[in-house]
Write a protein that holds these residues in place. Structure first.
Motif, PDB file in Angstrom:
ATOM      1  N   LYS A  10      -5.049   8.139  -5.371  1.00 48.22           N
ATOM      2  CA  LYS A  10      -6.327   7.866  -6.179  1.00 48.22           C
ATOM      3  C   LYS A  10      -5.954   6.451  -6.769  1.00 48.22           C
ATOM      4  CE  LYS A  10      -7.684  12.239  -7.145  1.00 48.22           C
ATOM      5  NZ  LYS A  10      -7.756  13.469  -8.158  1.00 48.22           N
ATOM      6  N   SER A  11      -4.851   5.876  -6.994  1.00 51.87           N
ATOM      7  CA  SER A  11      -4.446   4.715  -7.538  1.00 51.87           C
ATOM      8  C   SER A  11      -5.082   3.419  -6.692  1.00 51.87           C
ATOM      9  CB  SER A  11      -3.147   4.479  -7.805  1.00 51.87           C
ATOM     10  OG  SER A  11      -2.409   4.484  -6.711  1.00 51.87           O
ATOM     11  N   ILE A  12      -5.223   3.626  -5.266  1.00 48.87           N
ATOM     12  CA  ILE A  12      -5.647   2.384  -4.453  1.00 48.87           C
ATOM     13  C   ILE A  12      -6.830   1.611  -4.763  1.00 48.87           C
ATOM     14  CG2 ILE A  12      -5.729   1.805  -2.096  1.00 48.87           C
ATOM     15  CD1 ILE A  12      -2.936   2.536  -2.583  1.00 48.87           C
ATOM     16  N   PRO A  13      -6.904   0.540  -5.020  1.00 43.30           N
ATOM     17  CA  PRO A  13      -8.081  -0.023  -5.240  1.00 43.30           C
ATOM     18  C   PRO A  13      -9.011  -0.057  -4.071  1.00 43.30           C
ATOM     19  CG  PRO A  13      -6.453  -1.713  -5.088  1.00 43.30           C
ATOM     20  CD  PRO A  13      -6.033  -0.356  -5.010  1.00 43.30           C
ATOM     21  N   LYS A  14     -10.369   0.034  -4.195  1.00 49.02           N
ATOM     22  CA  LYS A  14     -11.348   0.095  -2.976  1.00 49.02           C
ATOM     23  C   LYS A  14     -11.215  -0.916  -2.072  1.00 49.02           C
ATOM     24  CE  LYS A  14     -14.780   2.870  -5.308  1.00 49.02           C
ATOM     25  NZ  LYS A  14     -15.931   2.906  -6.016  1.00 49.02           N
ATOM     26  N   LYS A  15     -11.036  -2.145  -2.444  1.00 47.10           N
ATOM     27  CA  LYS A  15     -10.865  -3.224  -1.509  1.00 47.10           C
ATOM     28  C   LYS A  15      -9.300  -3.486  -1.261  1.00 47.10           C
ATOM     29  CE  LYS A  15     -15.209  -5.219  -3.215  1.00 47.10           C
ATOM     30  NZ  LYS A  15     -15.802  -6.076  -4.143  1.00 47.10           N
ATOM     31  N   SER A  16      -8.915  -2.883  -0.408  1.00 49.89           N
ATOM     32  CA  SER A  16      -7.292  -3.103  -0.191  1.00 49.89           C
ATOM     33  C   SER A  16      -7.190  -3.371   1.361  1.00 49.89           C
ATOM     34  CB  SER A  16      -6.668  -1.575  -0.277  1.00 49.89           C
ATOM     35  OG  SER A  16      -7.487  -0.629   0.534  1.00 49.89           O
ATOM     36  N   GLY A  17      -8.061  -4.243   1.760  1.00 56.09           N
ATOM     37  CA  GLY A  17      -7.664  -5.174   2.929  1.00 56.09           C
ATOM     38  C   GLY A  17      -8.444  -4.638   4.183  1.00 56.09           C
ATOM     39  N   GLY A  18      -9.411  -3.577   4.132  1.00 54.00           N
ATOM     40  CA  GLY A  18     -10.307  -3.306   5.228  1.00 54.00           C
ATOM     41  C   GLY A  18     -11.106  -4.233   5.773  1.00 54.00           C
ATOM     42  N   SER A  19     -11.554  -5.142   5.006  1.00 48.64           N
ATOM     43  CA  SER A  19     -12.718  -6.082   5.405  1.00 48.64           C
ATOM     44  C   SER A  19     -11.755  -7.252   6.199  1.00 48.64           C
ATOM     45  CB  SER A  19     -13.758  -6.447   4.439  1.00 48.64           C
ATOM     46  OG  SER A  19     -12.866  -6.603   3.229  1.00 48.64           O
TER      47      SER A  19
ATOM     48  N   LEU B 183       0.757  -1.148  -0.139  1.00 50.13           N
ATOM     49  CA  LEU B 183      -0.243   0.182  -0.073  1.00 50.13           C
ATOM     50  C   LEU B 183       0.851   1.175   0.121  1.00 50.13           C
ATOM     51  CD1 LEU B 183      -3.345  -0.092   0.149  1.00 50.13           C
ATOM     52  CD2 LEU B 183      -2.911   0.310   2.690  1.00 50.13           C
ATOM     53  N   ALA B 184       1.930   1.298   1.014  1.00 51.29           N
ATOM     54  CA  ALA B 184       2.800   2.479   1.101  1.00 51.29           C
ATOM     55  C   ALA B 184       3.615   2.505  -0.319  1.00 51.29           C
ATOM     56  CB  ALA B 184       3.728   2.264   2.190  1.00 51.29           C
ATOM     57  N   TYR B 185       3.739   1.503  -0.866  1.00 48.18           N
ATOM     58  CA  TYR B 185       5.069   1.583  -2.271  1.00 48.18           C
ATOM     59  C   TYR B 185       3.875   2.076  -3.282  1.00 48.18           C
ATOM     60  CZ  TYR B 185       7.859  -0.254  -5.953  1.00 48.18           C
ATOM     61  OH  TYR B 185       8.483  -0.355  -7.054  1.00 48.18           O
ATOM     62  N   VAL B 186       2.778   1.733  -3.342  1.00 46.52           N
ATOM     63  CA  VAL B 186       1.762   2.243  -4.486  1.00 46.52           C
ATOM     64  C   VAL B 186       1.741   3.644  -4.259  1.00 46.52           C
ATOM     65  CG1 VAL B 186      -0.389   1.780  -5.544  1.00 46.52           C
ATOM     66  CG2 VAL B 186       1.017  -0.270  -4.771  1.00 46.52           C
TER      67      VAL B 186
ATOM     68  N   ALA C 255       3.351  -4.026  -9.907  1.00 47.40           N
ATOM     69  CA  ALA C 255       4.164  -4.505 -11.193  1.00 47.40           C
ATOM     70  C   ALA C 255       4.178  -3.454 -12.114  1.00 47.40           C
ATOM     71  CB  ALA C 255       3.434  -5.710 -11.631  1.00 47.40           C
ATOM     72  N   SER C 256       2.853  -2.626 -12.327  1.00 48.00           N
ATOM     73  CA  SER C 256       2.479  -1.763 -13.281  1.00 48.00           C
ATOM     74  C   SER C 256       3.524  -0.498 -13.062  1.00 48.00           C
ATOM     75  CB  SER C 256       1.251  -1.281 -13.415  1.00 48.00           C
ATOM     76  OG  SER C 256       0.843  -0.606 -12.270  1.00 48.00           O
ATOM     77  N   SER C 257       3.761  -0.132 -11.872  1.00 51.35           N
ATOM     78  CA  SER C 257       4.654   0.809 -11.585  1.00 51.35           C
ATOM     79  C   SER C 257       6.153   0.338 -11.833  1.00 51.35           C
ATOM     80  CB  SER C 257       4.473   1.491 -10.092  1.00 51.35           C
ATOM     81  OG  SER C 257       5.103   0.739  -9.221  1.00 51.35           O
ATOM     82  N   ASN C 258       6.554  -0.661 -11.573  1.00 52.35           N
ATOM     83  CA  ASN C 258       7.803  -1.264 -12.039  1.00 52.35           C
ATOM     84  C   ASN C 258       7.980  -1.227 -13.458  1.00 52.35           C
ATOM     85  OD1 ASN C 258       8.392  -1.614  -9.094  1.00 52.35           O
ATOM     86  ND2 ASN C 258       8.150  -3.801  -9.256  1.00 52.35           N
TER      87      ASN C 258
ATOM     88  N   SER D 220      -0.432  -5.848  -5.916  1.00 52.98           N
ATOM     89  CA  SER D 220       0.845  -6.415  -6.456  1.00 52.98           C
ATOM     90  C   SER D 220       0.623  -6.022  -8.081  1.00 52.98           C
ATOM     91  CB  SER D 220       1.078  -8.021  -6.413  1.00 52.98           C
ATOM     92  OG  SER D 220      -0.145  -8.372  -6.834  1.00 52.98           O
ATOM     93  N   LEU D 221      -0.548  -6.100  -8.614  1.00 49.65           N
ATOM     94  CA  LEU D 221      -0.763  -5.590 -10.048  1.00 49.65           C
ATOM     95  C   LEU D 221      -0.216  -4.185 -10.086  1.00 49.65           C
ATOM     96  CD1 LEU D 221      -4.196  -7.012 -10.978  1.00 49.65           C
ATOM     97  CD2 LEU D 221      -2.040  -7.937 -11.605  1.00 49.65           C
ATOM     98  N   LEU D 222      -0.467  -3.398  -9.069  1.00 51.33           N
ATOM     99  CA  LEU D 222      -0.195  -1.799  -9.247  1.00 51.33           C
ATOM    100  C   LEU D 222       1.301  -1.850  -9.216  1.00 51.33           C
ATOM    101  CD1 LEU D 222      -3.043  -0.381  -7.384  1.00 51.33           C
ATOM    102  CD2 LEU D 222      -2.665  -0.200  -9.510  1.00 51.33           C
TER     103      LEU D 222
END
Lengths: 206, 218
Positions: free
Chosen positions: A114-123, A104-107, A184-187, A180-182
Motif C-alpha cells: 500500500k505504501s507504493i506511490p502510484k507513479k512507480s515507473g510503469g510509464s 520497489l522490493a525494499y519498500v 529513507a523513511s523506513s531507514n 528513495s523517499l520511502l
C-alpha cells in the motif's frame, strides 16, 4: 509529501544516492537489481522479435545452454545494431530500471504494497520499450501508433525512438526519487526503533 | 503497477499476430521456399545452397548498411563462400525516392550479371560517405541520384549507358513493388528484416544470431 515541500535538487540527489547505497549494502538487492537490469535490456533488445524467441524456445532442437547463448548474443546488438545515442539510452534506462525494482522490493518488504506511490515507473517502462525497440529503420512498436496520425517517415521514427527511450529514463528517475523517499523513511523508522529499543534496554538495566 | 504494462505489451504481441509456434522445421523451410516465388530473384551465393536467408532491405537504410558491414560479411565469408548458404536479397523502396532508384539499379546490374558487385558498392558508398560517421541526415536527402548510381556502375565495370536506360524501366520498378507485397505477406514491418526458417527477424542482429539459425537449416 514531497509536492508540498520545496526540496532543493541537491537534497533530492543526496536522498536518492543514500537509498541506492542502502540497497547496495545488501547482496540480495544487488542480485535483484542486476537481474532486473539484464532482463530489461533483453526485453528491449528482443521486443521486436518475440516470435523468434518463441520459436527458439519451443521449436528448435537446441540445448538449454545453446538457447541461453542465443539470447545472450542479442546483447551484442547494443554495440553493433543501434546508433550510440539509442544504445546509451537503453543501457541507462536498464540500469535505472534495475535500481527502481530494487527499491520497489525494499519498500514493499518494509512497508507493504500500500505504501507504493502510484507513479512507480510503469510509464517509463512503456516509453523505453516503445522507443528502444526501434532497432531497424522504421521498425518500431511506435510505427503503428504514428501511422494513425499520418507520420510515416522512417528517419523521423528513428529519432522518436531514441527520444522515447530517454523520456523513459527521465520518468523512471522520478519514480526512483519517490521510492528513495520511502526507503529513507523506513531507514529512519528502523533507526528510531533501534534507539527506542536501546533506550528501553538501558532503562531495564538501570 | 509495473507489471500491468508488461502484461499488456506481451498480450499485444500474442494477439496481434497469429502464432505459428506449432509448425515443424520442415514446414518452415517449405514456407521459405514458396515465399521466394516473386519473379526475378537477386541471389548472393550458389542457388543450390541448402540454407536460405531472405533479406528485405533498403540501400539507404543505415541499419541495412550495418548488417552488410558486419553480420552480412561474416555470413558470406563463413557460409556463402562455402556454398552452404544463399542470401535472397529483396530491395525495398522505404526511405525515399532514391531508395527506389537504387533498388531498380540492383535489377539492372543483375541483367549485366553484376548484382553482387552492385549490392556491395551501393552499401559501401552509403556507409563510407555517411553512416560510418553516424551522419543520418543522408536519409532525408536525395543522395543516390542517377549520376551517383552511374558512377557506382562505372566503378564495377557495368555498361553505363544501358544501366542508365534500365533505371527508367517500369518492369524493374514493378519488381521492386512486388517485393513490398512479399514483405507485407511475410509480416515484415521495417528494414532490414530477414526470413529464416520461416521466422521473421527484425533488425541487423549480430552474426551469432544468424549463425545459429543457419546452422539449424544445415
Amino acid at each position: 509529501m514531497s509536492s508540498k515541500l520545496k526540496i532543493p535538487l541537491k537534497s533530492k540527489v543526496r536522498v536518492i544516492l543514500k537509498s541506492i547505497l542502502t540497497l547496495l549494502s545488501k547482496p540480495t538487492y544487488i542480485v535483484l537489481m542486476v537481474i532486473s537490469m539484464i532482463s530489461m535490456a533483453g526485453l528491449i533488445i528482443w521486443s521486436l522479435n518475440l516470435e523468434l524467441i518463441a520459436y527458439i524456445i519451443f521449436d528448435t532442437p537446441l540445448t538449454i545452454f545453446e538457447k541461453l547463448e542465443f539470447f545472450a548474443y542479442g546483447y551484442q546488438s547494443l554495440f553493433t545494431s543501434y546508433d550510440s545515442f539509442l544504445s546509451l539510452g537503453i543501457i541507462i534506462f536498464s540500469f535505472l530500471f534495475g535500481i527502481n525494482i530494487g527499491m520497489l522490493a525494499y519498500v514493499i518488504r518494509r512497508q507493504g504494497l500500500k505504501s507504493i506511490p502510484k507513479k512507480s515507473g510503469g510509464s517509463g517502462f512503456m516509453f523505453a520499450i516503445l522507443g528502444g525497440g526501434c532497432v531497424a529503420c522504421g521498425t518500431s512498436l511506435l510505427a503503428p501508433v504514428l501511422a494513425t496520425v499520418g507520420a510515416t517517415s522512417v528517419p523521423l521514427l528513428r529519432g522518436i525512438g531514441a527520444i522515447f527511450t530517454w523520456a523513459g529514463s527521465v520518468l523512471i528517475v522520478y519514480s526512483i526519487y519517490q521510492l528513495s523517499l520511502l526507503v529513507a523513511s523506513s531507514n529512519f523508522k528502523d533507526s528510531n526503533n533501534k534507539q527506542n529499543d536501546n533506550g528501553k534496554k538501558s532503562l531495564i538495566n538501570e | 503497477m509495473l507489471l500491468a504494462p508488461a502484461v499488456l505489451l506481451i498480450g499485444f504481441f500474442v494477439l496481434s499476430e497469429p502464432s505459428n509456434s506449432t509448425k515443424s522445421l520442415d514446414s518452415r523451410n517449405d514456407e521459405a521456399k514458396t515465399s521466394e516465388d516473386v519473379g526475378q530473384e537477386l541471389i548472393i551465393g550458389e542457388t543450390s545452397a541448402r540454407a536460405v536467408i531472405v533479406e528485405y532491405a533498403d540501400f539507404k537504410c543505415p541499419s541495412c548498411g550495418a548488417f552488410h558491414q558486419e553480420a552480412g560479411r561474416e555470413l558470406r565469408a563463413n557460409y556463402v563462400q562455402e556454398n552452404k548458404l544463399k542470401i535472397v536479397f529483396r530491395p525495398m523502396n522505404v526511405i525515399g525516392p532514391d531508395s527506389g532508384r537504387a533498388a531498380v539499379g540492383a535489377y539492372c546490374a543483375t541483367d549485366q550479371s553484376k548484382f553482387v558487385e552492385y549490392h556491395d558498392a551501393v552499401f559501401d558508398f552509403m556507409w563510407e560517405n555517411y553512416y560510418k560517421a553516424q551522419n543520418y541526415q543522408a536519409e532525408f536527402e536525395d543522395v543516390l541520384t542517377e549520376s551517383v548510381l552511374s558512377d557506382i556502375s562505372r566503378g564495377i565495370e557495368l555498361d553505363v549507358a544501358s544501366f542508365k536506360n534500365c533505371l527508367n524501366d517500369d518492369s524493374k520498378l514493378a519488381q521492386v513493388n512486388s517485393n513490398e507485397v512479399s514483405a507485407q505477406n511475410a509480416g515484415v514491418r521495417g528494414t532490414p528484416s530477414f526470413v529464416v526458417n520461416g521466422e521473421v527477424i527484425a533488425g541487423p542482429q549480430p552474426y551469432q544470431v544468424f549463425k545459429s539459425l543457419v546452422d539449424l537449416q544445415l
